[in-house]
Structure formats: C-alpha cells, structure tokens
Enzyme design. Structure first.
Site, PDB file in Angstrom:
ATOM      1  N   ARG A  91      43.666  35.291  46.998  1.00  0.00           N
ATOM      2  CA  ARG A  91      43.044  34.933  45.716  1.00  0.00           C
ATOM      3  C   ARG A  91      42.815  36.210  44.908  1.00  0.00           C
ATOM      4  O   ARG A  91      42.357  37.223  45.448  1.00  0.00           O
ATOM      5  CB  ARG A  91      41.730  34.193  45.945  1.00  0.00           C
ATOM      6  CG  ARG A  91      41.957  32.872  46.633  1.00  0.00           C
ATOM      7  CD  ARG A  91      40.882  31.836  46.373  1.00  0.00           C
ATOM      8  NE  ARG A  91      41.160  30.671  47.227  1.00  0.00           N
ATOM      9  CZ  ARG A  91      42.015  29.699  46.926  1.00  0.00           C
ATOM     10  NH1 ARG A  91      42.663  29.711  45.772  1.00  0.00           N
ATOM     11  NH2 ARG A  91      42.236  28.696  47.763  1.00  0.00           N
ATOM     12  N   VAL A 108      49.128  47.145  39.409  1.00  0.00           N
ATOM     13  CA  VAL A 108      49.297  47.524  40.821  1.00  0.00           C
ATOM     14  C   VAL A 108      50.797  47.605  41.092  1.00  0.00           C
ATOM     15  O   VAL A 108      51.530  46.623  40.918  1.00  0.00           O
ATOM     16  CB  VAL A 108      48.624  46.505  41.769  1.00  0.00           C
ATOM     17  CG1 VAL A 108      48.833  46.944  43.220  1.00  0.00           C
ATOM     18  CG2 VAL A 108      47.133  46.366  41.463  1.00  0.00           C
ATOM     19  N   HIS A 124      54.446  41.665  43.124  1.00  0.00           N
ATOM     20  CA  HIS A 124      53.614  40.488  43.322  1.00  0.00           C
ATOM     21  C   HIS A 124      53.848  39.479  42.216  1.00  0.00           C
ATOM     22  O   HIS A 124      54.211  39.829  41.097  1.00  0.00           O
ATOM     23  CB  HIS A 124      52.123  40.861  43.383  1.00  0.00           C
ATOM     24  CG  HIS A 124      51.614  41.608  42.186  1.00  0.00           C
ATOM     25  ND1 HIS A 124      51.865  42.950  41.979  1.00  0.00           N
ATOM     26  CD2 HIS A 124      50.893  41.206  41.122  1.00  0.00           C
ATOM     27  CE1 HIS A 124      51.303  43.336  40.856  1.00  0.00           C
ATOM     28  NE2 HIS A 124      50.714  42.292  40.298  1.00  0.00           N
TER      29      HIS A 124
HETATM   30  P1  5GP Z   1      49.014  43.140  37.757  1.00  0.00           P
HETATM   31  O1  5GP Z   1      48.112  43.510  36.623  1.00  0.00           O
HETATM   32  O2  5GP Z   1      49.552  44.363  38.453  1.00  0.00           O
HETATM   33  O3  5GP Z   1      50.100  42.156  37.397  1.00  0.00           O
HETATM   34  O4  5GP Z   1      48.121  42.339  38.786  1.00  0.00           O
HETATM   35  C1  5GP Z   1      47.224  42.943  39.636  1.00  0.00           C
HETATM   36  C2  5GP Z   1      46.180  41.903  39.964  1.00  0.00           C
HETATM   37  O5  5GP Z   1      45.501  42.335  41.121  1.00  0.00           O
HETATM   38  C3  5GP Z   1      45.112  41.707  38.887  1.00  0.00           C
HETATM   39  O6  5GP Z   1      45.116  40.343  38.461  1.00  0.00           O
HETATM   40  C4  5GP Z   1      43.809  42.087  39.575  1.00  0.00           C
HETATM   41  O7  5GP Z   1      42.724  41.260  39.210  1.00  0.00           O
HETATM   42  C5  5GP Z   1      44.162  41.945  41.041  1.00  0.00           C
HETATM   43  N1  5GP Z   1      43.441  42.838  41.931  1.00  0.00           N
HETATM   44  C6  5GP Z   1      43.207  44.164  41.751  1.00  0.00           C
HETATM   45  N2  5GP Z   1      42.548  44.679  42.801  1.00  0.00           N
HETATM   46  C7  5GP Z   1      42.384  43.649  43.682  1.00  0.00           C
HETATM   47  C8  5GP Z   1      41.760  43.559  44.963  1.00  0.00           C
HETATM   48  O8  5GP Z   1      41.239  44.525  45.528  1.00  0.00           O
HETATM   49  N3  5GP Z   1      41.761  42.340  45.563  1.00  0.00           N
HETATM   50  C9  5GP Z   1      42.340  41.236  44.971  1.00  0.00           C
HETATM   51  N4  5GP Z   1      42.279  40.082  45.655  1.00  0.00           N
HETATM   52  N5  5GP Z   1      42.927  41.292  43.765  1.00  0.00           N
HETATM   53  C10 5GP Z   1      42.947  42.481  43.132  1.00  0.00           C
END
Ligand code: 5GP
Ligand code: ZN
Length: 115
Positions: A30, A97, A101
């Site tokens: 989640r 990140v 994903h």
């Molecule tokens: P991006 O912005 O790279 O597409 O998505 C990264 C996602 O990772 C974001 O929606 C953010 O809320 C989520 N996220 C960042 N750190 C963590 C964490 O430590 N645990 C979880 N479960 N989600 C995280």
C-alpha cells in the site's frame, strides 16, 4: 538489489510496508500517501531504475507487474468498476523513487487528462 534504494529495501524486508501481494517477480504494497481509496504500488523484485532502462531481457518482469495488477484489482474489489495503472518516468513524469513500479489506483472515478 541496491542497498541505497528504498524499494529494494522494502522488497528485501529490511523496511516495513503493508504488503498485499507477492510472487517470484513482484511485491505489492500500500502506498504510504494514498491518492485514491485503493492505492497499491507494484514493485519489481529486480532493481530496474525506470522504464527508460528496460530491455527485452526484462519482458517477464514487466508482464508479471501487469498480471499481478489485474489480480490485485480483483482482490481489492475495484476490477468491475475499473481502475488506473500509472507508471511515472523521470522527473517530468513525476517519478520520485528510482525503482520500477506501477501505481494501481481505484475506488473513485479517475480524471482525464491527468495532472
Ligand atoms: P513515484 O512518485 O516514484 O511514481 O512513486 C513513489 C510512490 O512511493 C509515491 O506514491 C509515494 O507516496 C510512495 N512512497 C514513498 N516512500 C514510501 C514508503 O516508505 N513506503 C510506501 N509504502 N510508499 C512510499
Ligand atoms: Zn531498487
């Protein structure tokens, strides 16, 4: 595994996360900051920084992410109504990140165009 990668550390079980699904290629958790009633992150077990880095050798990992997304959507009850899969790529794409994903968002109508 990249020891300085947040999602590698979650996949390895070194950092806690609310896991909803796991198989040989995918770990799903989640999102810590959910943007919809259902917001699941599907992480590849393999450390691939982004879609930009994919090669044909990663084909099985990519198909596993989508197959898992369909299963999780059904499990979460959002499949009949529909849902959205999002992959952010690079800074302008909103990626924060650098580990491949897929976001699974559901439980509310999704707007188009996206922000
Ligand atoms: P991006 O912005 O790279 O597409 O998505 C990264 C996602 O990772 C974001 O929606 C953010 O809320 C989520 N996220 C960042 N750190 C963590 C964490 O430590 N645990 C979880 N479960 N989600 C995280
Ligand atoms: Zn990683």
């Amino acid at each position: 595994m990249s020891s300085d990668c947040l999602f590698c550390r979650i996949v390895a079980g070194e950092l806690p996360a609310a896991q909803v699904y796991s198989d040989s290629a995918v770990v799903a958790i989640r999102d810590i900051a959910p943007q919809a009633p259902t917001h699941v992150l599907l992480l590849s077990r393999k450390h691939i920084p982004s879609v930009r880095d994919l090669t044909e050798a990663d084909g099985a990992d990519v198909s596993a992410l989508f197959a898992a997304a369909a299963r999780i959507a059904a499990q979460e009850g959002v499949s009949p109504g529909g849902y959205r899969l999002v992959v952010n790529v690079g800074r302008d794409g909103g990626q924060t990140v650098d580990h491949l994903h897929v976001h699974l968002l559901g439980g509310r109508p999704m707007a188009w165009p996206p922000g």
